[in-house]
Design a protein around this motif. Structure first.
Motif, PDB file in Angstrom:
ATOM      1  N   GLN A 160       5.015  -1.151 -18.509  1.00 23.06           N
ATOM      2  CA  GLN A 160       4.410  -1.924 -17.433  1.00 23.06           C
ATOM      3  C   GLN A 160       4.413  -1.162 -16.108  1.00 23.06           C
ATOM      4  O   GLN A 160       4.252  -1.758 -15.043  1.00 23.06           O
ATOM      5  CB  GLN A 160       5.087  -3.280 -17.238  1.00 23.06           C
ATOM      6  N   ALA A 161       4.598   0.127 -16.172  1.00 25.72           N
ATOM      7  CA  ALA A 161       4.639   0.941 -14.957  1.00 25.72           C
ATOM      8  C   ALA A 161       4.622   2.415 -15.339  1.00 25.72           C
ATOM      9  O   ALA A 161       5.064   2.788 -16.424  1.00 25.72           O
ATOM     10  CB  ALA A 161       5.898   0.636 -14.163  1.00 25.72           C
ATOM     11  N   THR A 162       4.135   3.208 -14.415  1.00 20.50           N
ATOM     12  CA  THR A 162       4.243   4.653 -14.551  1.00 20.50           C
ATOM     13  C   THR A 162       5.600   5.068 -13.970  1.00 20.50           C
ATOM     14  O   THR A 162       6.267   4.253 -13.326  1.00 20.50           O
ATOM     15  CB  THR A 162       3.105   5.331 -13.773  1.00 20.50           C
ATOM     16  N   PRO A 163       6.016   6.320 -14.159  1.00 16.15           N
ATOM     17  CA  PRO A 163       7.318   6.729 -13.619  1.00 16.15           C
ATOM     18  C   PRO A 163       7.484   6.471 -12.118  1.00 16.15           C
ATOM     19  O   PRO A 163       8.566   6.080 -11.675  1.00 16.15           O
ATOM     20  CB  PRO A 163       7.373   8.232 -13.937  1.00 16.15           C
ATOM     21  N   GLY A 164       6.429   6.664 -11.342  1.00 17.20           N
ATOM     22  CA  GLY A 164       6.522   6.398  -9.906  1.00 17.20           C
ATOM     23  C   GLY A 164       6.824   4.942  -9.601  1.00 17.20           C
ATOM     24  O   GLY A 164       7.640   4.627  -8.734  1.00 17.20           O
ATOM     25  N   LYS A 165       6.180   4.034 -10.316  1.00 13.11           N
ATOM     26  CA  LYS A 165       6.433   2.605 -10.115  1.00 13.11           C
ATOM     27  C   LYS A 165       7.818   2.228 -10.647  1.00 13.11           C
ATOM     28  O   LYS A 165       8.511   1.399 -10.052  1.00 13.11           O
ATOM     29  CB  LYS A 165       5.347   1.765 -10.781  1.00 13.11           C
ATOM     30  N   ILE A 166       8.212   2.833 -11.750  1.00  6.75           N
ATOM     31  CA  ILE A 166       9.550   2.572 -12.300  1.00  6.75           C
ATOM     32  C   ILE A 166      10.611   2.947 -11.263  1.00  6.75           C
ATOM     33  O   ILE A 166      11.569   2.203 -11.042  1.00  6.75           O
ATOM     34  CB  ILE A 166       9.762   3.334 -13.622  1.00  6.75           C
ATOM     35  N   ALA A 167      10.424   4.100 -10.607  1.00  8.97           N
ATOM     36  CA  ALA A 167      11.383   4.550  -9.592  1.00  8.97           C
ATOM     37  C   ALA A 167      11.481   3.556  -8.431  1.00  8.97           C
ATOM     38  O   ALA A 167      12.538   3.420  -7.818  1.00  8.97           O
ATOM     39  CB  ALA A 167      10.984   5.930  -9.075  1.00  8.97           C
ATOM     40  N   LEU A 168      10.386   2.855  -8.157  1.00  2.00           N
ATOM     41  CA  LEU A 168      10.381   1.862  -7.076  1.00  2.00           C
ATOM     42  C   LEU A 168      10.845   0.480  -7.525  1.00  2.00           C
ATOM     43  O   LEU A 168      10.971  -0.427  -6.711  1.00  2.00           O
ATOM     44  CB  LEU A 168       8.961   1.713  -6.517  1.00  2.00           C
ATOM     45  N   GLY A 169      11.041   0.308  -8.838  1.00  2.00           N
ATOM     46  CA  GLY A 169      11.412  -1.009  -9.353  1.00  2.00           C
ATOM     47  C   GLY A 169      10.217  -1.944  -9.397  1.00  2.00           C
ATOM     48  O   GLY A 169      10.356  -3.155  -9.244  1.00  2.00           O
ATOM     49  N   ALA A 170       9.034  -1.376  -9.598  1.00  2.00           N
ATOM     50  CA  ALA A 170       7.807  -2.167  -9.623  1.00  2.00           C
ATOM     51  C   ALA A 170       7.246  -2.206 -11.036  1.00  2.00           C
ATOM     52  O   ALA A 170       7.554  -1.349 -11.866  1.00  2.00           O
ATOM     53  CB  ALA A 170       6.781  -1.549  -8.672  1.00  2.00           C
ATOM     54  N   LYS A 171       6.409  -3.202 -11.293  1.00  2.00           N
ATOM     55  CA  LYS A 171       5.749  -3.283 -12.584  1.00  2.00           C
ATOM     56  C   LYS A 171       4.396  -3.960 -12.438  1.00  2.00           C
ATOM     57  O   LYS A 171       4.144  -4.698 -11.486  1.00  2.00           O
ATOM     58  CB  LYS A 171       6.603  -4.013 -13.610  1.00  2.00           C
ATOM     59  N   ILE A 172       3.528  -3.706 -13.410  1.00  2.05           N
ATOM     60  CA  ILE A 172       2.195  -4.299 -13.452  1.00  2.05           C
ATOM     61  C   ILE A 172       2.263  -5.510 -14.371  1.00  2.05           C
ATOM     62  O   ILE A 172       2.813  -5.428 -15.471  1.00  2.05           O
ATOM     63  CB  ILE A 172       1.173  -3.275 -13.988  1.00  2.05           C
ATOM     64  N   VAL A 173       1.704  -6.619 -13.903  1.00  8.28           N
ATOM     65  CA  VAL A 173       1.702  -7.853 -14.696  1.00  8.28           C
ATOM     66  C   VAL A 173       0.319  -8.493 -14.677  1.00  8.28           C
ATOM     67  O   VAL A 173      -0.485  -8.227 -13.780  1.00  8.28           O
ATOM     68  CB  VAL A 173       2.748  -8.877 -14.180  1.00  8.28           C
ATOM     69  N   TYR A 205       7.438  -6.313  -7.529  1.00  4.20           N
ATOM     70  CA  TYR A 205       8.774  -5.768  -7.725  1.00  4.20           C
ATOM     71  C   TYR A 205       9.444  -6.551  -8.844  1.00  4.20           C
ATOM     72  O   TYR A 205       9.256  -7.759  -8.954  1.00  4.20           O
ATOM     73  CB  TYR A 205       9.588  -5.862  -6.438  1.00  4.20           C
ATOM     74  N   GLU A 206      10.202  -5.860  -9.654  1.00  7.73           N
ATOM     75  CA  GLU A 206      10.911  -6.524 -10.764  1.00  7.73           C
ATOM     76  C   GLU A 206      11.899  -7.537 -10.194  1.00  7.73           C
ATOM     77  O   GLU A 206      12.552  -7.280  -9.186  1.00  7.73           O
ATOM     78  CB  GLU A 206      11.668  -5.488 -11.590  1.00  7.73           C
ATOM     79  N   GLN A 207      11.977  -8.667 -10.844  1.00  6.38           N
ATOM     80  CA  GLN A 207      12.918  -9.701 -10.443  1.00  6.38           C
ATOM     81  C   GLN A 207      14.298  -9.319 -10.977  1.00  6.38           C
ATOM     82  O   GLN A 207      14.450  -9.011 -12.152  1.00  6.38           O
ATOM     83  CB  GLN A 207      12.503 -11.074 -11.010  1.00  6.38           C
ATOM     84  N   LYS A 208      15.276  -9.359 -10.107  1.00  5.20           N
ATOM     85  CA  LYS A 208      16.635  -9.055 -10.551  1.00  5.20           C
ATOM     86  C   LYS A 208      17.271 -10.322 -11.082  1.00  5.20           C
ATOM     87  O   LYS A 208      17.182 -11.382 -10.462  1.00  5.20           O
ATOM     88  CB  LYS A 208      17.443  -8.487  -9.390  1.00  5.20           C
ATOM     89  N   PRO A 209      17.924 -10.238 -12.254  1.00  2.61           N
ATOM     90  CA  PRO A 209      18.565 -11.430 -12.786  1.00  2.61           C
ATOM     91  C   PRO A 209      19.698 -11.913 -11.895  1.00  2.61           C
ATOM     92  O   PRO A 209      20.395 -11.104 -11.296  1.00  2.61           O
ATOM     93  CB  PRO A 209      19.101 -10.975 -14.162  1.00  2.61           C
ATOM     94  N   ASN A 210      19.854 -13.230 -11.792  1.00  2.21           N
ATOM     95  CA  ASN A 210      20.913 -13.810 -10.940  1.00  2.21           C
ATOM     96  C   ASN A 210      22.267 -13.653 -11.542  1.00  2.21           C
ATOM     97  O   ASN A 210      22.569 -13.691 -12.631  1.00  2.21           O
ATOM     98  CB  ASN A 210      20.626 -15.291 -10.684  1.00  2.21           C
ATOM     99  N   PHE A 216       0.809  -1.214   0.000  1.00  2.00           N
ATOM    100  CA  PHE A 216       0.000   0.000   0.000  1.00  2.00           C
ATOM    101  C   PHE A 216       0.847   1.271   0.000  1.00  2.00           C
ATOM    102  O   PHE A 216       0.688   2.139  -0.856  1.00  2.00           O
ATOM    103  CB  PHE A 216      -0.953  -0.012   1.206  1.00  2.00           C
ATOM    104  N   TRP A 217       1.740   1.427   0.969  1.00  2.00           N
ATOM    105  CA  TRP A 217       2.474   2.686   1.100  1.00  2.00           C
ATOM    106  C   TRP A 217       3.435   2.921  -0.056  1.00  2.00           C
ATOM    107  O   TRP A 217       3.622   4.073  -0.489  1.00  2.00           O
ATOM    108  CB  TRP A 217       3.177   2.767   2.453  1.00  2.00           C
ATOM    109  N   ALA A 218       4.038   1.881  -0.570  1.00  2.00           N
ATOM    110  CA  ALA A 218       4.915   2.045  -1.740  1.00  2.00           C
ATOM    111  C   ALA A 218       4.092   2.512  -2.939  1.00  2.00           C
ATOM    112  O   ALA A 218       4.527   3.370  -3.717  1.00  2.00           O
ATOM    113  CB  ALA A 218       5.624   0.731  -2.059  1.00  2.00           C
ATOM    114  N   ARG A 219       2.885   1.982  -3.079  1.00  2.00           N
ATOM    115  CA  ARG A 219       2.027   2.389  -4.190  1.00  2.00           C
ATOM    116  C   ARG A 219       1.514   3.814  -4.005  1.00  2.00           C
ATOM    117  O   ARG A 219       1.365   4.558  -4.980  1.00  2.00           O
ATOM    118  CB  ARG A 219       0.899   1.377  -4.364  1.00  2.00           C
TER     119      ARG A 219
END
Length: 145
Positions: A73-86, A140-145, A9-12
């Motif tokens: 897959q995200a607005t600038p605010g979500k991009i800044a958080l490393g989030a995406k919509i799926v 949150y976007e998955q970081k590649p290993n 919630f708060w991150a969004r």
């Protein structure tokens, strides 16, 4: 396979604030340029001015948000958080239909005292009503290993 990390919630809320500030920073100067401060303070009324006002205040933000969802897959605010919509089922990019339903779902989520938005803080998968209606998740976007 890595565990999904849902955006809470708060991150969004933070992402939405960032997005709102960006939209205002773009739209207000355009509104002042088109109408001037006097007209804006008195209220834009009638004719072509009203059409421009509606385009800048409503249509542009709606299109901008949906296009960001479709192409990033995200607005600038979500991009800044490393989030995406799926898509909630496939975890792939949401379809155009899902993005439109998700946007319209904001209205459904907001009308009953914002309960559909607050639902993000209650739901196990952090889905607001707009996410449930559209079949989407915010992760949150998955970081590649």
């Amino acid at each position: 396979m890595t565990e999904l990390r849902y955006v809470g919630f708060w991150a969004r809320v933070l992402a939405m604030l960032v997005d709102s500030l960006i939209i205002v920073a773009i739209i207000w100067p355009l509104m002042v340029w088109f109408f001037g401060w006097e007209v804006l303070l008195q209220g834009v009324q009638g004719g072509a001015a009203q059409v421009v006002h509606i385009l800048l205040s409503w249509v542009f933000p709606i299109l901008a948000v949906i296009l960001f969802w479709l192409y990033r897959q995200a607005t600038p605010g979500k991009i800044a958080l490393g989030a995406k919509i799926v898509d909630a089922n496939t975890l792939q990019a949401p379809s155009t239909r899902q993005c439109i339903i998700r946007y319209l779902g904001y209205y459904v989520s907001t009308i009953p005292l914002g309960l559909g938005l607050i639902w993000v803080g209650i739901d196990a998968r952090k889905q607001g009503w707009h996410d449930k209606l559209a079949g989407t998740l915010v992760i949150y976007e998955q970081k590649p290993n």
